[in-house]
Design an enzyme around this catalytic site. Structure first.
Site, mmCIF file in Angstrom:
data_model
loop_
_atom_site.group_PDB
_atom_site.id
_atom_site.type_symbol
_atom_site.label_atom_id
_atom_site.label_comp_id
_atom_site.label_asym_id
_atom_site.label_seq_id
_atom_site.Cartn_x
_atom_site.Cartn_y
_atom_site.Cartn_z
ATOM 1 N N SER A 1 0.827 -1.417 0.224
ATOM 2 C CA SER A 1 0.172 0.049 0.117
ATOM 3 C C SER A 1 0.809 1.296 -0.032
ATOM 4 O O SER A 1 1.933 1.330 0.409
ATOM 5 C CB SER A 1 -0.741 -0.163 1.320
ATOM 6 O OG SER A 1 -1.509 1.109 1.469
ATOM 7 N N GLU B 1 0.195 3.718 1.651
ATOM 8 C CA GLU B 1 0.176 4.325 2.999
ATOM 9 C C GLU B 1 1.451 3.870 3.762
ATOM 10 O O GLU B 1 2.075 4.542 4.860
ATOM 11 C CB GLU B 1 -0.753 3.265 3.933
ATOM 12 C CG GLU B 1 -2.115 3.969 3.868
ATOM 13 C CD GLU B 1 -2.412 5.162 4.892
ATOM 14 O OE1 GLU B 1 -2.730 6.131 3.999
ATOM 15 O OE2 GLU B 1 -1.852 5.456 5.796
ATOM 16 N N TYR C 1 -1.630 0.232 10.456
ATOM 17 C CA TYR C 1 -2.073 -0.276 9.404
ATOM 18 C C TYR C 1 -0.794 -0.122 8.619
ATOM 19 O O TYR C 1 -0.230 -1.238 7.906
ATOM 20 C CB TYR C 1 -3.107 0.100 8.693
ATOM 21 C CG TYR C 1 -3.601 0.065 7.393
ATOM 22 C CD1 TYR C 1 -3.808 -1.316 6.963
ATOM 23 C CD2 TYR C 1 -2.839 0.601 6.265
ATOM 24 C CE1 TYR C 1 -4.170 -1.632 5.519
ATOM 25 C CE2 TYR C 1 -3.039 0.527 5.146
ATOM 26 C CZ TYR C 1 -3.543 -0.898 4.583
ATOM 27 O OH TYR C 1 -3.998 -1.370 3.227
HETATM 28 P P1 NAP Z 1 -11.495 -4.591 1.939
HETATM 29 O O1 NAP Z 1 -12.647 -4.202 0.954
HETATM 30 O O2 NAP Z 1 -11.213 -4.133 3.279
HETATM 31 O O3 NAP Z 1 -11.293 -6.269 1.735
HETATM 32 C C1 NAP Z 1 -10.513 -6.833 2.754
HETATM 33 C C2 NAP Z 1 -10.663 -8.242 2.817
HETATM 34 O O4 NAP Z 1 -9.888 -9.095 3.579
HETATM 35 C C3 NAP Z 1 -12.151 -8.685 3.103
HETATM 36 O O5 NAP Z 1 -12.557 -9.864 1.941
HETATM 37 C C4 NAP Z 1 -12.170 -9.572 4.488
HETATM 38 O O6 NAP Z 1 -13.041 -10.377 4.972
HETATM 39 C C5 NAP Z 1 -10.461 -9.949 4.231
HETATM 40 N N1 NAP Z 1 -10.037 -10.351 5.632
HETATM 41 C C6 NAP Z 1 -9.985 -9.385 6.647
HETATM 42 N N2 NAP Z 1 -9.366 -10.005 7.660
HETATM 43 C C7 NAP Z 1 -9.297 -11.419 7.470
HETATM 44 C C8 NAP Z 1 -8.546 -12.441 8.055
HETATM 45 N N3 NAP Z 1 -8.338 -12.380 9.210
HETATM 46 N N4 NAP Z 1 -8.770 -13.760 7.455
HETATM 47 C C9 NAP Z 1 -9.129 -13.698 6.001
HETATM 48 N N5 NAP Z 1 -9.678 -12.719 5.605
HETATM 49 C C10 NAP Z 1 -9.794 -11.580 6.162
HETATM 50 O O7 NAP Z 1 -9.971 -4.276 1.168
HETATM 51 P P2 NAP Z 1 -9.681 -3.868 -0.380
HETATM 52 O O8 NAP Z 1 -9.968 -2.368 -0.540
HETATM 53 O O9 NAP Z 1 -10.507 -4.944 -1.312
HETATM 54 O O10 NAP Z 1 -8.239 -3.903 -0.432
HETATM 55 C C11 NAP Z 1 -7.572 -5.458 -0.795
HETATM 56 C C12 NAP Z 1 -6.208 -5.347 -0.141
HETATM 57 O O11 NAP Z 1 -5.489 -4.319 -0.765
HETATM 58 C C13 NAP Z 1 -5.980 -4.938 1.222
HETATM 59 O O12 NAP Z 1 -4.925 -5.872 1.657
HETATM 60 C C14 NAP Z 1 -5.697 -3.769 1.372
HETATM 61 O O13 NAP Z 1 -5.003 -3.363 2.431
HETATM 62 C C15 NAP Z 1 -4.786 -3.581 0.295
HETATM 63 N N6 NAP Z 1 -4.913 -2.253 -0.326
HETATM 64 C C16 NAP Z 1 -6.108 -1.554 -0.806
HETATM 65 C C17 NAP Z 1 -5.834 -0.342 -1.408
HETATM 66 C C18 NAP Z 1 -7.113 0.570 -1.758
HETATM 67 O O14 NAP Z 1 -7.209 1.547 -1.917
HETATM 68 N N7 NAP Z 1 -8.254 -0.406 -1.849
HETATM 69 C C19 NAP Z 1 -4.623 0.228 -1.468
HETATM 70 C C20 NAP Z 1 -3.716 -0.247 -1.397
HETATM 71 C C21 NAP Z 1 -3.493 -1.690 -0.680
HETATM 72 P P3 NAP Z 1 -14.633 -9.972 5.430
HETATM 73 O O15 NAP Z 1 -15.235 -9.698 4.385
HETATM 74 O O16 NAP Z 1 -14.994 -11.110 6.067
HETATM 75 O O17 NAP Z 1 -14.191 -8.936 6.404
HETATM 76 O O1 G4F Z 2 -10.638 6.719 2.710
HETATM 77 P P1 G4F Z 2 -9.636 6.662 3.632
HETATM 78 O O2 G4F Z 2 -10.147 5.957 4.920
HETATM 79 O O3 G4F Z 2 -8.377 6.138 3.038
HETATM 80 P P2 G4F Z 2 -6.727 6.053 3.622
HETATM 81 O O4 G4F Z 2 -6.817 6.240 4.736
HETATM 82 O O5 G4F Z 2 -6.023 6.676 2.393
HETATM 83 O O6 G4F Z 2 -6.381 4.320 3.157
HETATM 84 C C1 G4F Z 2 -7.024 3.706 2.031
HETATM 85 O O7 G4F Z 2 -5.906 3.677 0.929
HETATM 86 C C2 G4F Z 2 -4.645 3.155 1.379
HETATM 87 C C3 G4F Z 2 -3.824 3.080 0.113
HETATM 88 O O8 G4F Z 2 -3.153 4.504 0.331
HETATM 89 C C4 G4F Z 2 -5.050 1.586 1.348
HETATM 90 F F1 G4F Z 2 -3.671 0.927 1.906
HETATM 91 C C5 G4F Z 2 -6.121 1.253 2.853
HETATM 92 O O9 G4F Z 2 -6.098 0.101 2.802
HETATM 93 C C6 G4F Z 2 -7.173 2.154 2.542
HETATM 94 O O10 G4F Z 2 -7.893 1.423 1.385
HETATM 95 O O11 G4F Z 2 -9.042 8.041 4.048
HETATM 96 C C7 G4F Z 2 -8.482 8.905 2.888
HETATM 97 C C8 G4F Z 2 -8.469 10.413 3.675
HETATM 98 C C9 G4F Z 2 -7.617 10.545 4.924
HETATM 99 O O12 G4F Z 2 -6.773 11.467 4.792
HETATM 100 C C10 G4F Z 2 -8.624 10.592 6.110
HETATM 101 O O13 G4F Z 2 -8.223 11.446 7.065
HETATM 102 O O14 G4F Z 2 -9.506 10.980 3.868
HETATM 103 C C11 G4F Z 2 -9.468 11.498 5.198
HETATM 104 N N1 G4F Z 2 -10.869 11.478 5.865
HETATM 105 C C12 G4F Z 2 -11.625 12.648 6.051
HETATM 106 N N2 G4F Z 2 -12.925 12.501 6.786
HETATM 107 C C13 G4F Z 2 -11.744 10.561 6.044
HETATM 108 C C14 G4F Z 2 -13.078 11.110 6.684
HETATM 109 N N3 G4F Z 2 -11.555 9.330 5.956
HETATM 110 C C15 G4F Z 2 -12.608 8.563 6.458
HETATM 111 N N4 G4F Z 2 -12.459 7.126 6.196
HETATM 112 N N5 G4F Z 2 -13.831 9.047 6.943
HETATM 113 C C16 G4F Z 2 -13.927 10.182 7.049
HETATM 114 O O15 G4F Z 2 -14.956 10.671 7.587
#
Ligand code: NAP
Ligand code: G4F
Length: 324
Positions: free
Chosen positions: A123, A125, A147
């Protein structure tokens, strides 16, 4: 037919990746954890074409048995406690699932079949308090949340298994990617869902935290294609996947609300409960390496992304569908 094993298949990315691999003729095995109520809403439309199996990133034996039984060619590790805000409240659980879970899975692969190709969902992050703009594969990490720290561990253990055991382990450093299937707690979906509710007269308030932070937001469908491309390379490597554009939360708000002829300032209330103990102020990625080596580039612009999410939320709310 190649077989792919996906952890986190019930999540946003898991559902798009499963669709993508099915279209390419893969047998797709998806690991789900036991829950008291089913949460298959993102994959219900393809469920009859998937093999769903029970396991957990906290349970090493389940991972070993599943790999022994299904003998995949490719493993995509998408499972994680992925919500940054929750990671301060549950830092140990986040470490177990998001960090040590990677080692459990890598070790299971090493024991069962070290020829399996492995993708780790790393990520942006990890860059946290950024040392360089834009961020590249070589930019040093400075995570700002439990995280982010867990993801740094997951990244380095992936690199370590590649170097220690000559395994095909790849780390995709993905910047934020969104879609109509994004969880409602993430800021983009929270905004589009509330904007649609406001438009339909279902609420008149949206409570948010920091509006100044900037993210490089792309479309999840584009990003799962990059995951697959990474595992088709002869040599495993690390890749940044991003759009190379950055926008603030306020800009996202403006785009979503103005699309529906609304002024966000009339509805948004800043609420300290959504502020973070440490913030990631600016993320913007440089995907040059992915462009050159994978031939990957994003296809959905920022404006298109916001609009497709708003349109989807409006449609779901009008039809009385349960939000994904
Ligand atoms: P998400 O919608 O939160 O999905 C997370 C998945 O992980 C869900 O299927 C969840 O299952 C499963 N999970 C959580 N804990 C588990 C455990 N202990 N054992 C087995 N499964 C478990 O996340 P996403 O946005 O699809 O992201 C996919 C991956 O990419 C994650 O690793 C995230 O950290 C990473 N990532 C995401 C982004 C982004 O912007 N979306 C960016 C960079 C990296 P349940 O449905 O049962 O909760
Ligand atoms: O949407 P966010 O919660 O995403 P964040 O923290 O960037 O993390 C996501 O992207 C990561 C990749 O860089 C992934 F690895 C991670 O798993 C996840 O998918 O927050 C985005 C921004 C932050 O700066 C937060 O402080 O939005 C700001 N924000 C402002 N108000 C809020 C809110 N975020 C959330 N979730 N809720 C609010 O009310």
């Amino acid at each position: 037919m190649p077989t792919a094993f996906i952890t986190g298949i019930t999540g946003q990315d898991g559902s798009y990746l499963a669709e993508f691999l099915l279209e390419r003729g893969y047998d797709v095995v998806g690991m789900v954890r036991r829950t008291s109520t089913l949460n298959f809403h993102r994959i219900s439309h393809i469920q009859d074409r998937l093999k769903l199996v029970s396991g957990d990133m906290l349970d090493q034996i389940s991972l070993i048995h599943l790999l022994e039984e299904h003998r995949p060619d490719e493993v995509y590790n998408l499972a994680a406690q992925s919500f940054v805000q929750t990671s301060w409240g549950q830092p140990v659980f986040t470490g177990e699932a998001t960090a040590l879970g990677v080692t459990r899975l890598l070790d299971a692969i090493r024991l069962v079949d070290p020829q399996i190709r492995f993708y780790q969902a790393s990520s942006s992050e990890m860059f946290g308090k950024v040392r360089e703009v834009p961020q590249r594969e070589t930019t040093p990490f400075h995570p700002r949340s439990p995280y982010g720290v867990a993801k740094v561990y997951g990244h380095w253990i992936t690199v370590n298994y590649r170097e220690s055991y000559d395994m095909h382990c790849t780390s995709g450093i993905l910047f934020n990617h969104e879609s109509p299937r994004r969880g409602l707690e993430f800021v983009t979906r929270k905004i589009t869902h509330h904007a649609a509710m406001i438009k339909l007269g279902m609420t008149d308030e949206l409570r948010l935290g920091n509006l100044d932070s900037r993210r490089d937001w792309g479309f999840a469908g584009d990003y799962v294609r990059a995951m697959w491309l990474m595992l088709q390379q002869d040599i495993p490597d690390d890749f940044v996947i991003a759009t190379s554009e950055t926008h603030s939360v306020e800009e996202f708000l403006g785009e979503a609300f103005s699309y529906m002829d609304l002024d966000w300032k009339e509805y948004v209330v800043q609420d300290p409960q959504f502020m973070r103990p440490a913030e990631v102020d600016l993320l913007v990625g440089d995907p040059t390496k992915a462009g050159k080596k994978l031939g990957w580039e994003p296809t959905v612009t920022f404006r298109q992304l916001v609009r497709l999410m708003v349109d989807s939320d409006l449609r779901m709310l009008r039809n009385g569908e349960t939000p994904m």
